[in-house]
Design an enzyme around this catalytic site. Structure first.
Site, PDB file in Angstrom:
ATOM      1  N   THR A  73      -5.029  -4.714   1.187  1.00  0.00           N
ATOM      2  CA  THR A  73      -5.963  -4.673   2.425  1.00  0.00           C
ATOM      3  C   THR A  73      -7.256  -4.141   2.331  1.00  0.00           C
ATOM      4  O   THR A  73      -8.605  -4.577   2.663  1.00  0.00           O
ATOM      5  CB  THR A  73      -5.118  -4.110   3.579  1.00  0.00           C
ATOM      6  OG1 THR A  73      -4.216  -4.733   3.546  1.00  0.00           O
ATOM      7  CG2 THR A  73      -5.839  -3.926   4.681  1.00  0.00           C
ATOM      8  N   ASN A 149       1.273 -16.056  -0.490  1.00  0.00           N
ATOM      9  CA  ASN A 149       2.164 -14.988  -0.508  1.00  0.00           C
ATOM     10  C   ASN A 149       4.069 -15.680   0.016  1.00  0.00           C
ATOM     11  O   ASN A 149       4.494 -15.071   0.295  1.00  0.00           O
ATOM     12  CB  ASN A 149       1.656 -13.802   0.317  1.00  0.00           C
ATOM     13  CG  ASN A 149       1.578 -13.864   1.776  1.00  0.00           C
ATOM     14  OD1 ASN A 149       1.271 -14.934   1.841  1.00  0.00           O
ATOM     15  ND2 ASN A 149       2.513 -13.694   2.779  1.00  0.00           N
ATOM     16  N   GLN A 177      -0.814 -11.601  -4.974  1.00  0.00           N
ATOM     17  CA  GLN A 177       0.186 -12.282  -5.574  1.00  0.00           C
ATOM     18  C   GLN A 177       0.189 -12.644  -7.346  1.00  0.00           C
ATOM     19  O   GLN A 177       1.244 -13.053  -8.066  1.00  0.00           O
ATOM     20  CB  GLN A 177       0.891 -12.881  -4.374  1.00  0.00           C
ATOM     21  CG  GLN A 177       1.161 -12.749  -3.241  1.00  0.00           C
ATOM     22  CD  GLN A 177       3.209 -12.186  -3.317  1.00  0.00           C
ATOM     23  OE1 GLN A 177       3.231 -11.742  -3.889  1.00  0.00           O
ATOM     24  NE2 GLN A 177       2.842 -10.929  -1.803  1.00  0.00           N
ATOM     25  N   SER A 197      -2.577  -4.649  -5.850  1.00  0.00           N
ATOM     26  CA  SER A 197      -2.118  -4.116  -5.104  1.00  0.00           C
ATOM     27  C   SER A 197      -1.667  -2.793  -6.355  1.00  0.00           C
ATOM     28  O   SER A 197      -0.887  -3.666  -6.762  1.00  0.00           O
ATOM     29  CB  SER A 197      -1.009  -4.961  -4.516  1.00  0.00           C
ATOM     30  OG  SER A 197      -0.583  -4.163  -3.550  1.00  0.00           O
ATOM     31  N   GLY A 198      -0.755  -2.371  -5.740  1.00  0.00           N
ATOM     32  CA  GLY A 198       0.185  -1.550  -6.029  1.00  0.00           C
ATOM     33  C   GLY A 198       1.285  -1.436  -5.889  1.00  0.00           C
ATOM     34  O   GLY A 198       2.602  -2.159  -6.710  1.00  0.00           O
ATOM     35  N   HIS A 199       1.990  -1.968  -4.756  1.00  0.00           N
ATOM     36  CA  HIS A 199       3.212  -1.948  -4.546  1.00  0.00           C
ATOM     37  C   HIS A 199       4.220  -3.401  -4.783  1.00  0.00           C
ATOM     38  O   HIS A 199       4.284  -3.738  -4.226  1.00  0.00           O
ATOM     39  CB  HIS A 199       3.727  -1.582  -3.014  1.00  0.00           C
ATOM     40  CG  HIS A 199       2.737  -2.150  -1.581  1.00  0.00           C
ATOM     41  ND1 HIS A 199       2.047  -2.384  -1.655  1.00  0.00           N
ATOM     42  CD2 HIS A 199       3.471  -3.139  -1.190  1.00  0.00           C
ATOM     43  CE1 HIS A 199       1.715  -3.490  -0.835  1.00  0.00           C
ATOM     44  NE2 HIS A 199       2.952  -4.108  -0.355  1.00  0.00           N
ATOM     45  N   THR A 235     -11.406  11.545  -1.537  1.00  0.00           N
ATOM     46  CA  THR A 235     -10.313  12.032  -2.827  1.00  0.00           C
ATOM     47  C   THR A 235      -9.336  11.369  -3.503  1.00  0.00           C
ATOM     48  O   THR A 235      -8.458  10.712  -2.920  1.00  0.00           O
ATOM     49  CB  THR A 235     -10.218  13.564  -2.571  1.00  0.00           C
ATOM     50  OG1 THR A 235     -11.133  14.593  -1.744  1.00  0.00           O
ATOM     51  CG2 THR A 235      -8.946  14.384  -3.202  1.00  0.00           C
ATOM     52  N   CYS A 319       3.818  -8.390   6.913  1.00  0.00           N
ATOM     53  CA  CYS A 319       1.906  -7.905   7.344  1.00  0.00           C
ATOM     54  C   CYS A 319       2.225  -8.141   8.237  1.00  0.00           C
ATOM     55  O   CYS A 319       1.351  -8.243   8.869  1.00  0.00           O
ATOM     56  CB  CYS A 319       0.971  -7.842   6.346  1.00  0.00           C
ATOM     57  SG  CYS A 319       2.022  -6.895   4.633  1.00  0.00           S
TER      58      CYS A 319
END
Length: 379
Positions: A73, A149, A177, A197-199, A235, A319
């Protein structure tokens, strides 16, 4: 292998890969800041740059084109909001089937938003897109998804590239996706930017990336201390980044494998042959997801029953603050509201098994039978 609950919602988040877990734990044992020049900092920096190369390899990107962000996002917002400003866009073009991350970012630009229709197949109306692009006065920022998605419909990315790429308009693709399921080939393709996206690929939540071409380096959203080559301040979350890289290295070919596609095909065939009115939404779909409906049992009732059986599915995007409501994607595809209210999404991934599908088919049919019996009694 026995599991107390069965997870069938991989499009919302894919379970953590063992390789990602190991990388996450190993990185958490290190001390320091990846921007520090001493030995502790250099060890962390090495993890970040290794992960950058791993994500780049899965995306078909150059290492320097990967900008780590706190989520997809955030990457989408950087591309759309900061991109519209950087390229002096006069309007933003989206489709009616975009994830809220894209549509809300488009609204946040304060620019006119032009919405391209979906066809009943779930595909973006590319003839309308071509007309909008041809008639544009001033630069457009075109922000479209590659894979939907909710339905798994795969958009014709080659034609989108051909329509927008040569025009000089800015093209952003939400590839969340598609990442890990289709070859993105970002470096050699037309889009100026992509979000991943990672997840969705077996990394933890809280890490994503924006892929950017060199001319889009000016697209910046979060100022700060010069991290990510000055393109995203803050960071770096090294443990999450390392896990993202490990997942990218391990997941290729596993999210939408032939085995996964056969499981979805079997699910649809078994329910379709047993249940009158069984309807699957979307054509030209990615093989890991089925969005379907059976008239007469709304998705909230079905999901509650399935949850009690230990079967986790969804009604669409996760989401939306956990709400179960009408799907804007199905509405855009002109699905009748009373049928859309019955839609469920089953999505499989790297650890899905044949027994999972068997349990779902049996569980869903039992819930449907009980529901129909109660409805008959009430009548």
């Amino acid at each position: 292998m026995t599991r107390a609950a069965i997870y069938l919602d991989h499009n919302a988040a894919s379970p953590l890969l063992p390789e990602a877990r190991a990388a996450l734990v190993a990185a958490l044992d290190l001390t320091g800041n990846a921007s520090s020049v001493h030995g502790h900092g250099r060890a962390l920096r090495n993890l970040v740059e290794t992960a950058r190369a791993q994500v780049a390899a899965l995306a078909g990107a150059e290492r320097k084109q990967v900008v780590f962000t706190g989520s997809a996002t955030e990457a989408i917002t950087q591309a759309v909001v900061a991109g519209a400003k950087a390229f002096s866009a006069k309007a933003v073009v989206i489709s009616a089937g975009e994830h809220a991350a894209v549509s809300k970012a488009a609204e946040a630009t304060g620019l006119p938003v032009i919405t391209i229709a979906l066809l009943p197949s779930g595909s973006i109306d590319l003839d309308q897109l071509a007309s909008v692009v041809a008639e544009a006065q001033g630069n457009l920022l075109v922000a479209l998804h590659w894979v939907n998605n909710e339905t798994g419909v795969v958009q014709d990315i080659a034609r989108i590239n051909a329509i927008v790429g040569p025009t000089g308009h800015t093209l952003f693709i939400d590839a969340v996706q598609a990442f890990g399921k289709l070859p993105l080939e970002f470096a050699a393709s037309a889009p100026d930017m992509m979000a991943v996206s990672g997840h969705k690929i077996g990394a933890p939540a809280g890490i994503g990336a924006l892929l950017v071409k060199a001319h889009a380096d000016v697209v910046r959203l979060v100022p700060g201390g010069g991290q990510e080559q000055g393109r995203r301040g803050g960071t770096e979350a090294v443990a999450l980044i390392a896990a993202f890289g490990a997942a990218a290295s391990a997941i290729e070919g596993r999210l939408a494998s032939a085995d996964v596609q056969r499981l979805i095909a079997r699910l649809e065939a078994e329910l379709g042959s047993a249940i009158p009115g069984f309807t699957v939404f979307g054509e030209t779909r990615l093989g890991n997801v089925s969005n379907f409906a059976v008239p007469g049992i709304n998705n909230a009732t079905a999901m509650m029953g399935l949850d009690l059986l230990g079967l986790s599915v969804s009604s669409g995007s996760a989401c939306s603050s956990g709400k179960v409501g009408p799907s804007h994607v199905l509405a855009a595809m002109r699905v009748a509201p009373e049928l859309a209210d019955c839609a469920l999404r089953v999505s499989l991934g790297w650890n899905s098994m044949s027994d999972d599908v068997d349990a779902f088919v049996v569980g869903y049919q039992s819930i449907l039978q009980r529901h129909r019996a109660r409805q008959g009694q009430a009548a």
